[in-house]
Motif scaffolding. Structure first.
Motif, mmCIF file in Angstrom:
data_model
loop_
_atom_site.group_PDB
_atom_site.id
_atom_site.type_symbol
_atom_site.label_atom_id
_atom_site.label_comp_id
_atom_site.label_asym_id
_atom_site.label_seq_id
_atom_site.Cartn_x
_atom_site.Cartn_y
_atom_site.Cartn_z
ATOM 1 N N LEU A 184 0.843 -1.192 0.000
ATOM 2 C CA LEU A 184 0.000 0.000 0.000
ATOM 3 C C LEU A 184 0.878 1.242 0.000
ATOM 4 C CD1 LEU A 184 -2.589 -1.114 2.703
ATOM 5 C CD2 LEU A 184 -2.928 -1.125 0.237
ATOM 6 N N ASN A 185 0.288 2.349 -0.416
ATOM 7 C CA ASN A 185 0.995 3.626 -0.456
ATOM 8 C C ASN A 185 0.559 4.469 0.751
ATOM 9 O OD1 ASN A 185 2.593 5.727 -1.303
ATOM 10 N ND2 ASN A 185 1.137 6.484 -2.830
ATOM 11 N N PHE A 186 0.888 3.938 1.962
ATOM 12 C CA PHE A 186 0.521 4.652 3.184
ATOM 13 C C PHE A 186 1.688 5.434 3.780
ATOM 14 C CE2 PHE A 186 -3.387 2.137 4.873
ATOM 15 C CZ PHE A 186 -4.002 2.341 3.650
ATOM 16 N N ASP A 187 2.905 5.199 3.287
ATOM 17 C CA ASP A 187 4.061 5.849 3.899
ATOM 18 C C ASP A 187 4.099 7.346 3.628
ATOM 19 O OD1 ASP A 187 5.118 3.505 5.029
ATOM 20 O OD2 ASP A 187 5.908 2.909 3.080
ATOM 21 N N LEU A 188 3.458 7.782 2.555
ATOM 22 C CA LEU A 188 3.425 9.205 2.218
ATOM 23 C C LEU A 188 1.967 9.645 2.142
ATOM 24 C CD1 LEU A 188 4.942 11.778 1.364
ATOM 25 C CD2 LEU A 188 4.710 11.009 -1.013
ATOM 26 N N SER A 197 -5.278 12.330 -5.260
ATOM 27 C CA SER A 197 -4.297 13.403 -5.383
ATOM 28 C C SER A 197 -4.033 13.684 -6.861
ATOM 29 C CB SER A 197 -2.999 12.988 -4.681
ATOM 30 O OG SER A 197 -2.004 13.955 -4.901
ATOM 31 N N PRO A 198 -4.130 14.940 -7.283
ATOM 32 C CA PRO A 198 -3.898 15.260 -8.702
ATOM 33 C C PRO A 198 -2.421 15.270 -9.077
ATOM 34 C CG PRO A 198 -4.397 17.245 -7.502
ATOM 35 C CD PRO A 198 -4.549 16.122 -6.521
ATOM 36 N N PHE A 199 -1.540 15.018 -8.138
ATOM 37 C CA PHE A 199 -0.106 15.001 -8.434
ATOM 38 C C PHE A 199 0.508 13.764 -7.784
ATOM 39 C CE2 PHE A 199 -0.651 17.237 -4.465
ATOM 40 C CZ PHE A 199 0.336 16.719 -3.654
ATOM 41 N N THR A 200 1.671 13.412 -8.284
ATOM 42 C CA THR A 200 2.443 12.315 -7.707
ATOM 43 C C THR A 200 3.626 12.889 -6.970
ATOM 44 O OG1 THR A 200 3.736 12.038 -9.735
ATOM 45 C CG2 THR A 200 1.722 10.710 -9.498
ATOM 46 N N ALA A 201 4.016 12.255 -5.882
ATOM 47 C CA ALA A 201 5.120 12.768 -5.065
ATOM 48 C C ALA A 201 6.045 11.624 -4.699
ATOM 49 C CB ALA A 201 4.581 13.443 -3.803
ATOM 50 N N ASP A 202 7.328 11.893 -4.814
ATOM 51 C CA ASP A 202 8.366 10.936 -4.425
ATOM 52 C C ASP A 202 9.303 11.664 -3.471
ATOM 53 O OD1 ASP A 202 10.074 8.856 -4.165
ATOM 54 O OD2 ASP A 202 10.988 9.049 -6.149
ATOM 55 N N VAL A 203 9.252 11.264 -2.189
ATOM 56 C CA VAL A 203 10.023 11.959 -1.151
ATOM 57 C C VAL A 203 11.070 11.006 -0.609
ATOM 58 C CG1 VAL A 203 9.894 13.139 1.071
ATOM 59 C CG2 VAL A 203 7.999 13.351 -0.555
ATOM 60 N N LYS A 204 12.330 11.420 -0.691
ATOM 61 C CA LYS A 204 13.437 10.665 -0.122
ATOM 62 C C LYS A 204 14.078 11.531 0.958
ATOM 63 C CE LYS A 204 14.469 8.186 -4.412
ATOM 64 N NZ LYS A 204 15.506 7.891 -5.440
ATOM 65 N N LEU A 205 13.970 11.059 2.214
ATOM 66 C CA LEU A 205 14.484 11.824 3.352
ATOM 67 C C LEU A 205 15.876 11.341 3.710
ATOM 68 C CD1 LEU A 205 11.360 11.965 5.717
ATOM 69 C CD2 LEU A 205 12.143 13.669 4.087
ATOM 70 N N SER A 250 -9.487 2.760 4.159
ATOM 71 C CA SER A 250 -9.927 1.724 5.108
ATOM 72 C C SER A 250 -10.184 0.406 4.381
ATOM 73 C CB SER A 250 -11.187 2.195 5.839
ATOM 74 O OG SER A 250 -12.247 2.432 4.915
ATOM 75 N N ALA A 251 -10.794 0.460 3.193
ATOM 76 C CA ALA A 251 -11.052 -0.773 2.442
ATOM 77 C C ALA A 251 -9.756 -1.396 1.949
ATOM 78 C CB ALA A 251 -11.990 -0.478 1.272
ATOM 79 N N ASP A 252 -8.811 -0.571 1.475
ATOM 80 C CA ASP A 252 -7.546 -1.110 0.971
ATOM 81 C C ASP A 252 -6.764 -1.817 2.067
ATOM 82 O OD1 ASP A 252 -8.174 -0.132 -1.482
ATOM 83 O OD2 ASP A 252 -6.852 1.603 -1.396
#
Length: 714
Positions: free
Chosen positions: A96-100, A117-125, A233-235
């Motif tokens: 799942l994509n819950f980390d962001l 979300s109308p945009f995609t985001a890739d965050v590397k900390l 919640s369903a995912d």
């Protein structure tokens, strides 16, 4: 009846305070509506899993029943803890994509977007301190991107470019698939990004995850999760169900594969041991010449028994021969006169010899009838008898010797046959030990071969018999806040607050209400109880005429009486009582002089002996001169109102009477028991407003019915 009156008296403040109750209820509903409008709703999705039955499927084998590692007994409580474990939650989050988390920031409320979300985001900390910290993101119409880090550092760029900060690298792109499917979604807006720490995320999910069993005796798990995003919640419940089934299947077949390998290695060892046991048994049988100990022993025992039987028979024959020989030897001189027992000699030869002997004896008897014993014929017969007797005796001797030889041979044969039993218990014991080891190894080998076959069958069927009987659906209605419940509860609490407020105000603004309420608060007697008389002039005059008669019967209207009508304020119906009592006394034809005191300078004469002086006194709370007027009166009537006079005034009146010695003070309760409803009060106030506006015009007012009295009774 008195109890009913008490109950109605207790409900009277509630009836009169219905507007306050209505306002409080309305405020409660308004507050609830505003709360529901701005509160973040929580949605719950539920999935159900039927646990595998131990008697179901190819896993139901002797292998799984006998070995604890493969036990199919799934205790529901253990499965609940397994589903809630961080291990399975972490595996579910991997799918799942819950980390962001992405949020759209509004003026009133911030909404999580998730898949919308109308945009995609890739965050590397690279700075771990920025986990769980918000990144402020702004996207303009032209595609420009402005990103503010939690430290306040700002990076600018365009969609698709990598924005580099001191602790992170962020790439923002367009979500073309969503924007094409939903053109109504605006890309340019104010957003917020949060990169979650996996440990904190698992802990937060575990707090909102509920895993229970539907019933203690029914192996069904119920997995529920609450989230602000319905799809989220369903995912999660569906991903967690799939991970649980995969983990169950992988764990089971990992153990099966390990067991199959272990069983194969054990079979090799047992096979070698079994071969050694077979060789040992074979060598021992060859060494001891053993075919079948039981059968051989039975044969030898049967042989010994037969030999012993033969020896017994031979012993009896030998004994008979010995007896016959001794008998024949002792009586051989007169053998012709003996009759031996030839039972042991029943062969043809012996029978023939005995027959010849008997024939010769008969012939001898015949010869002796004609010849003498010394005759040659007789002697010849005797010689023949002697030869036969000797032959028979020698035959018996030979027979006895032969039987003796046979008995010795039988004894030797019996001894030889019994020699086979020497060392038999030891041989049996040793052979039993060897056969027991062989049988144990054979059983173990057979058992392991069966388990190996069952393990191969289990390996060839990679299917989980846990089943998802209800997948998690995307909820439509939120579970919290529950709109109907919140509205009903808020309305009820508002109504309850209104009731409490009404009774609190009723306690603060406590008024007598009726005659019982007056008598509970004061020792001053009641001279008159005046109900609400309405707006009819004739009815009012008729009531006050009767009141004047009652006052006259009490001795309050005798000629020369000064009757002073007093009140605490102008709002208690003093003018109404004074005017109508004056009209009633005038209608009765009594000599009456009415006087209204305007201020402390107004004249305060005494009554003439032939008249009744009716005085409208000043209000008691405005001028102390009113007490002086009451001190000079013969009768003092104090008018109190059931709705406007505070109850605390009554004890004050008792104190004034005792302190100043006011003569003959009695109360007159105006509008006794009058409790108009809210609508009636509203109508009265509107009518008063309309009357005041009409009073501003130059219109002549009726003199017979003063306005103040009407207002107080209304």
């Amino acid at each position: 009846m008195n109890e009913l009156k008490q109950n109605l008296r207790a409900l009277r403040p509630l009836w009169t305070g219905l507007p306050i109750v209505a306002v409080c209820t309305g405020l409660g509903l308004t507050a609830a509506w505003q709360y529901l409008r701005y509160a973040t709703p929580m949605y719950e999705s539920t999935a159900k899993i039927k646990l595998a039955d131990v008697n179901e499927g190819v896993l139901n084998t002797t292998l799984l029943k006998n070995l604890d590692a493969f036990s199919g007994d799934n205790r529901t409580s253990a499965e609940v803890e397994l589903v809630r474990s961080p291990l399975l939650l972490g595996r579910a989050l991997d799918h799942l994509n819950f980390d962001l988390s992405t949020y759209r920031v509004g003026k009133v409320r911030t909404t999580e977007l998730y898949r919308a979300s109308p945009f995609t985001a890739d965050v590397k900390l690279t700075n771990p301190k920025w986990t769980e910290e918000p990144f402020d993101l702004r996207i303009d119409v032209a595609g420009g991107v402005q990103l503010m880090a939690p430290s306040g550092e700002v990076a600018e760029g365009r969609l698709g470019q990598v924005l580099r900060l001191n602790g992170a690298e962020v790439r923002i792109g367009r979500n073309d698939s969503l924007l094409k499917a939903r053109p109504d979604i605006a890309l340019a807006d104010h957003y917020r990004l949060v990169r979650h720490d996996r440990g904190r995320l698992i802990e937060d999910i575990a707090n909102r995850l509920d895993v229970t069993s539907t019933d203690r005796n029914v192996p069904v798990l119920r997995i529920s999760f609450q989230s602000t995003v319905p799809q989220k919640s369903a995912d999660l419940v569906n991903a967690l169900s799939a991970v649980y089934l995969d983990d169950y299947l992988a764990t089971k077949y990992k153990v099966v594969n390990t067991a199959a390998e272990t069983i194969g290695e054990r079979i090799k060892d047992v096979k070698r041991t079994l071969a050694h046991s077979e060789d040992t048994v074979e060598q021992y049988r060859d060494l001891k010449r053993i075919v079948n100990i039981k059968q051989e022993t039975d044969t030898d025992l049967h042989k010994v028994a037969e030999l012993k039987t033969q020896r017994s028979n031979l012993d009896m024959s030998l004994a008979a021969a010995n007896d016959l020989y001794r008998y024949m030897s002792d009586g051989k001189r007169n053998a012709l006169e003996m009759a031996p027992n030839f039972e042991a000699f029943n062969d043809m030869l012996s029978t023939d010899i005995i027959k010849k002997i008997k024939d010769l004896q008969a012939e001898k008897h015949d010869l002796l009838l004609r010849f003498t014993p010394e005759d040659e014929k007789v002697k010849t017969v005797d010689l023949k008898l002697a030869d036969l007797n000797s032959y028979l005796l020698e035959s018996i001797k030979n027979t006895r010797n032969n039987l003796t030889i046979k008995r010795r041979e039988l004894d030797r044969a019996i001894a030889q046959a019994q020699g086979a039993f020497v060392g038999l218990p030891t041989r049996e014991k040793n052979l039993t030990i060897l056969q027991r080891d062989f049988q144990l190894n054979e059983k173990l080998y057979t058992f392991l071969r069966e388990k190996e076959t069952e393990a191969e069958i289990a390996k060839s069927s990679p299917t989980s018999y846990h089943r998802v009987i209800a997948a998690g659906l995307v909820p439509v209605e939120p579970t919290s806040p529950h709109r109907t419940f919140v509205l009903v509860l808020s309305g009820f609490l508002g109504m309850l607050l209104g009731v409490l407020l009404v009774y609190l105000l009723s306690i603060i603004r406590s008024t007598p209400g009726d005659a019982d309420g007056v008598q509970k608060e004061t020792r001053t007697p009641l001279a008159a109880i005046i109900p609400h008389l309405g707006r009819g002039l004739a009815g009012r005059l008729a009531f006050f005429t009767q009141l004047a008669t009652r006052l006259a019967l009490k001795g309050m209207l005798a000629p020369g009486t000064k009757l002073v009508v007093s009140a605490f304020t102008d709002q208690e119906g003093q003018t109404f009582f004074f005017e109508h009592l004056r009209q009633a006394l005038a209608a009765k034809g009594l000599k009456l002089r009415a006087l209204t005191l305007r201020d402390a300078q107004s004249p305060n004469p005494d009554a003439q002996p032939d008249e009744i002086l009716l005085v409208q006194n000043l209000p008691l709370d405005q001028d102390s001169h009113a007490l002086a007027v009451m001190s000079g009166a013969a009768v003092n009537l104090v008018v109190i109102d059931s709705r406007t006079t505070p109850t605390s005034r009554l004890p004050e009146l008792d104190l004034l009477i005792n302190e100043f010695g006011l003569p003959n003070v009695q109360l007159c309760l105006n509008r006794a028991g009058y409790a108009p409803g809210p609508l009636q009060l509203l109508g009265l106030r509107l009518r008063r407003l309309f009357t005041v506006r009409r009073a501003a015009r130059p219109v002549a007012e009726p003199l017979a019915l003063p306005l103040g009295g009407l207002d107080l009774q209304s």
